[in-house]
Scaffold this active site. Structure first.
Site, short mmCIF file in Angstrom:
data_model
loop_
_atom_site.label_atom_id
_atom_site.label_comp_id
_atom_site.label_asym_id
_atom_site.label_seq_id
_atom_site.Cartn_x
_atom_site.Cartn_y
_atom_site.Cartn_z
N ASP A 69 -36.50 44.67 23.19
CA ASP A 69 -35.39 45.27 22.46
C ASP A 69 -34.14 44.70 23.12
O ASP A 69 -33.88 44.98 24.31
CB ASP A 69 -35.44 46.80 22.58
CG ASP A 69 -34.26 47.46 21.87
OD1 ASP A 69 -33.27 46.75 21.56
OD2 ASP A 69 -34.31 48.67 21.65
N VAL A 70 -33.37 43.93 22.39
CA VAL A 70 -32.25 43.20 23.00
C VAL A 70 -31.12 44.12 23.47
O VAL A 70 -30.17 43.64 24.10
CB VAL A 70 -31.68 42.10 22.07
CG1 VAL A 70 -32.63 40.93 21.94
CG2 VAL A 70 -31.28 42.66 20.72
N ASN A 96 -29.80 35.36 19.02
CA ASN A 96 -29.70 35.36 17.57
C ASN A 96 -30.07 36.70 16.92
O ASN A 96 -29.70 36.95 15.76
CB ASN A 96 -30.62 34.23 17.06
CG ASN A 96 -30.96 34.34 15.62
OD1 ASN A 96 -30.13 34.05 14.76
ND2 ASN A 96 -32.18 34.79 15.31
N TYR A 164 -20.49 45.56 11.73
CA TYR A 164 -21.09 44.21 11.73
C TYR A 164 -19.99 43.15 11.94
O TYR A 164 -20.09 42.29 12.81
CB TYR A 164 -21.84 43.97 10.42
CG TYR A 164 -22.53 42.63 10.35
CD1 TYR A 164 -23.83 42.48 10.84
CD2 TYR A 164 -21.90 41.51 9.80
CE1 TYR A 164 -24.48 41.26 10.79
CE2 TYR A 164 -22.54 40.28 9.74
CZ TYR A 164 -23.83 40.16 10.23
OH TYR A 164 -24.46 38.94 10.17
N LYS A 168 -19.48 40.67 15.21
CA LYS A 168 -19.54 39.21 15.14
C LYS A 168 -18.23 38.58 15.64
O LYS A 168 -18.24 37.49 16.23
CB LYS A 168 -19.87 38.77 13.72
CG LYS A 168 -21.27 39.20 13.25
CD LYS A 168 -22.37 38.68 14.17
CE LYS A 168 -23.76 38.91 13.59
NZ LYS A 168 -24.81 38.37 14.47
N THR A 199 -32.43 34.59 3.34
CA THR A 199 -33.56 35.19 4.05
C THR A 199 -34.22 36.21 3.11
O THR A 199 -33.58 36.73 2.20
CB THR A 199 -33.11 35.86 5.37
OG1 THR A 199 -32.00 36.70 5.09
CG2 THR A 199 -32.69 34.83 6.39
P1 NAD Z 1 -33.70 38.64 10.03
O1 NAD Z 1 -33.61 40.10 9.79
O2 NAD Z 1 -34.53 37.79 9.11
O3 NAD Z 1 -34.17 38.37 11.54
C1 NAD Z 1 -33.65 39.10 12.61
C2 NAD Z 1 -34.71 39.24 13.68
O4 NAD Z 1 -34.14 40.03 14.74
C3 NAD Z 1 -35.96 39.99 13.19
O5 NAD Z 1 -37.11 39.29 13.55
C4 NAD Z 1 -35.86 41.34 13.88
O6 NAD Z 1 -37.13 41.93 14.18
C5 NAD Z 1 -35.11 40.98 15.16
N1 NAD Z 1 -34.44 42.14 15.76
C6 NAD Z 1 -33.71 43.11 15.14
N2 NAD Z 1 -33.30 44.03 16.03
C7 NAD Z 1 -33.77 43.64 17.24
C8 NAD Z 1 -33.71 44.19 18.54
N3 NAD Z 1 -33.07 45.34 18.80
N4 NAD Z 1 -34.33 43.53 19.55
C9 NAD Z 1 -34.99 42.37 19.32
N5 NAD Z 1 -35.11 41.82 18.10
C10 NAD Z 1 -34.51 42.44 17.08
O7 NAD Z 1 -32.19 38.12 10.07
P2 NAD Z 1 -31.54 36.67 9.88
O8 NAD Z 1 -30.93 36.64 8.55
O9 NAD Z 1 -32.46 35.58 10.30
O10 NAD Z 1 -30.37 36.82 10.95
C11 NAD Z 1 -30.36 36.22 12.21
C12 NAD Z 1 -28.95 36.28 12.74
O11 NAD Z 1 -28.09 35.59 11.85
C13 NAD Z 1 -28.38 37.68 12.88
O12 NAD Z 1 -27.61 37.78 14.06
C14 NAD Z 1 -27.50 37.81 11.65
O13 NAD Z 1 -26.45 38.75 11.84
C15 NAD Z 1 -26.97 36.39 11.53
N6 NAD Z 1 -26.48 36.01 10.21
C16 NAD Z 1 -27.28 36.06 9.12
C17 NAD Z 1 -26.78 35.71 7.88
C18 NAD Z 1 -27.64 35.75 6.64
O14 NAD Z 1 -27.11 35.57 5.54
N7 NAD Z 1 -28.94 35.94 6.75
C19 NAD Z 1 -25.44 35.30 7.76
C20 NAD Z 1 -24.65 35.26 8.90
C21 NAD Z 1 -25.18 35.62 10.12
#
Ligand code: NAD
Length: 265
Positions: A69-70, A96, A164, A168, A199
Site C-alpha cells: 500500500d503506497v 505511478n 486529484y 497531481k 484504460t
Molecule cells: P489504473 O487504475 O489502471 O492502475 C492503477 C494501479 O494502482 C492499480 O493497479 C491499482 O491497484 C494500484 N493502486 C491503487 N491504489 C494503490 C495503493 N494504495 N497502493 C498500491 N497500489 C495502488 O490507473 P492508470 O490509469 O494506469 O493510472 C496510473 C497513473 O496514471 C495514476 O497515477 C493516474 O492518476 C495517472 N493518470 C492516468 C490517466 C488516465 O487517463 N488513465 C491520466 C492522467 C494520469
C-alpha cells in the site's frame, strides 16, 4: 568513418542490466510500462495493492511482485529494499500508483476524508517512494525517477476532481524540486503528464455515458484517447540513458491537449 564502422548500439535493449521498481504495476499504465521495461532488458519489481493482478503481471514480465500500500512508509521501504536485495540495485523508480475515486468531485461536495485519501495515495506516496528510491540511488550516484502526474496539473477542468488535481500539482512541484536538488548526484527526476488514457476503467465509464467521453475528446487535437503502451514508451525513454540531459521536466504525453485552443473538426 563509413557507415559500416559505426559502433553498434542495440536500441531495443536500452534498459539492459537495470532494475526498475513500478508502483501500480498490476494494471493500466503501470503494467504496460512493466512490459515495455522488460522488453528493453530491465529486471522489474512490481508493487501494487492488488495481489492477484500484481502476481499475474510480475509472472508475465518475468519479474517479482511485492504487495504494497503506497501510503505506508514501512511497506514502501520494504518494496524498494526487496528490489535491491533480489536484483542488486534500484536504478529506475516509476512512482505511478494513483486513484481517482468518485467521491472526490467539486470542492462544494468533496468531504475531508475523500480529500485526504486521494492526497495520501497520489501525493504522499510519491514522497515516500522517491525517498525510498533515493536511499539506493544516492549510494550508487545514478538513477532515474519518473513520477506520474497528469495533464490536470497543468490546466483547469470545469468537471472537477479537486483533490486529484491538487495532488497531481503537488507531484509536479515535488518532482521539479527533486530533479534540481539531485542533478549533480547523477540522479534524474521527471514527471510524466499523461493526457486521458484508454484504460479499462475509464472506457467502462465512458461506454455507459458516451456524451461524457465526447465532451472530453473534443479537446484532444489527435481526436482519441491515448493508449497505455504510448505512455509506457515515453516512460522507457525517460528511464533510459537516451534521456540523460532531461531532468526536472514535466514530460507531457497528451495528444496535444494542453497546447490546444481550437481543435480540428
Ligand atoms: P489504473 O487504475 O489502471 O492502475 C492503477 C494501479 O494502482 C492499480 O493497479 C491499482 O491497484 C494500484 N493502486 C491503487 N491504489 C494503490 C495503493 N494504495 N497502493 C498500491 N497500489 C495502488 O490507473 P492508470 O490509469 O494506469 O493510472 C496510473 C497513473 O496514471 C495514476 O497515477 C493516474 O492518476 C495517472 N493518470 C492516468 C490517466 C488516465 O487517463 N488513465 C491520466 C492522467 C494520469
Amino acid at each position: 568513418m563509413s557507415t559500416n564502422e559505426l559502433p553498434k548500439i542495440d536500441l531495443t535493449q536500452r534498459l539492459a542490466g537495470k532494475v526498475a521498481v513500478i508502483t501500480g504495476g498490476a494494471g493500466g499504465i503501470g503494467f504496460a510500462t512493466a512490459q515495455r521495461f522488460a522488453a528493453e532488458g530491465a529486471k522489474v519489481m512490481i508493487g501494487d495493492v492488488d495481489q492477484a493482478s500484481g502476481e499475474r503481471a510480475a509472472e508475465q514480465v518475468g519479474g517479482a511482485f511485492v504487495k504494497v500500500d503506497v501510503t505506508s512508509e514501512e511497506q514502501v521501504n520494504h518494496l524498494f529494499d526487496e528490489a535491491a536485495r533480489l536484483y542488486g540495485s534500484v536504478d529506475i523508480a516509476f512512482n505511478n500508483a494513483g486513484i481517482m475515486p468518485p467521491d472526490d468531485d467539486s470542492i462544494e461536495t468533496t468531504e475531508l476524508p475523500a480529500w485526504q485519501k486521494v492526497q495520501d495515495v497520489n501525493l504522499k506516496s510519491v514522497y515516500l517512494c522517491s525517498r525510498a528510491a533515493l536511499r539506493h540511488m544516492t549510494k550508487q550516484s545514478s538513477g532515474s525517477i519518473i513520477n506520474t502526474a497528469s495533464f490536470v496539473a497543468l490546466m483547469g477542468s470545469a468537471t472537477s476532481q479537486i483533490s486529484y488535481t491538487a495532488s497531481k500539482g503537488g507531484v509536479l512541484a515535488m518532482t521539479r524540486e527533486l530533479g534540481v536538488q539531485f542533478a549533480r548526484q547523477g540522479i534524474r527526476v521527471n514527471a510524466l503528464c499523461p493526457g486521458p488514457v484508454a484504460t479499462p476503467l475509464l472506457m467502462e465509464l465512458f461506454a455507459k455515458e458516451p456524451e461524457r467521453a465526447q465532451r472530453r475528446l473534443v479537446h484532444v487535437p489527435v481526436g482519441r484517447f491515448g493508449e497505455a503502451s504510448e505512455l509506457a514508451a515515453a516512460v522507457a525513454f525517460l528511464a533510459s540513458d537516451d534521456a540523460s540531459f532531461i531532468t526536472a521536466s514535466s514530460f507531457t504525453v497528451d495528444g496535444g491537449l494542453t497546447a490546444a485552443y481550437v481543435t480540428p473538426m
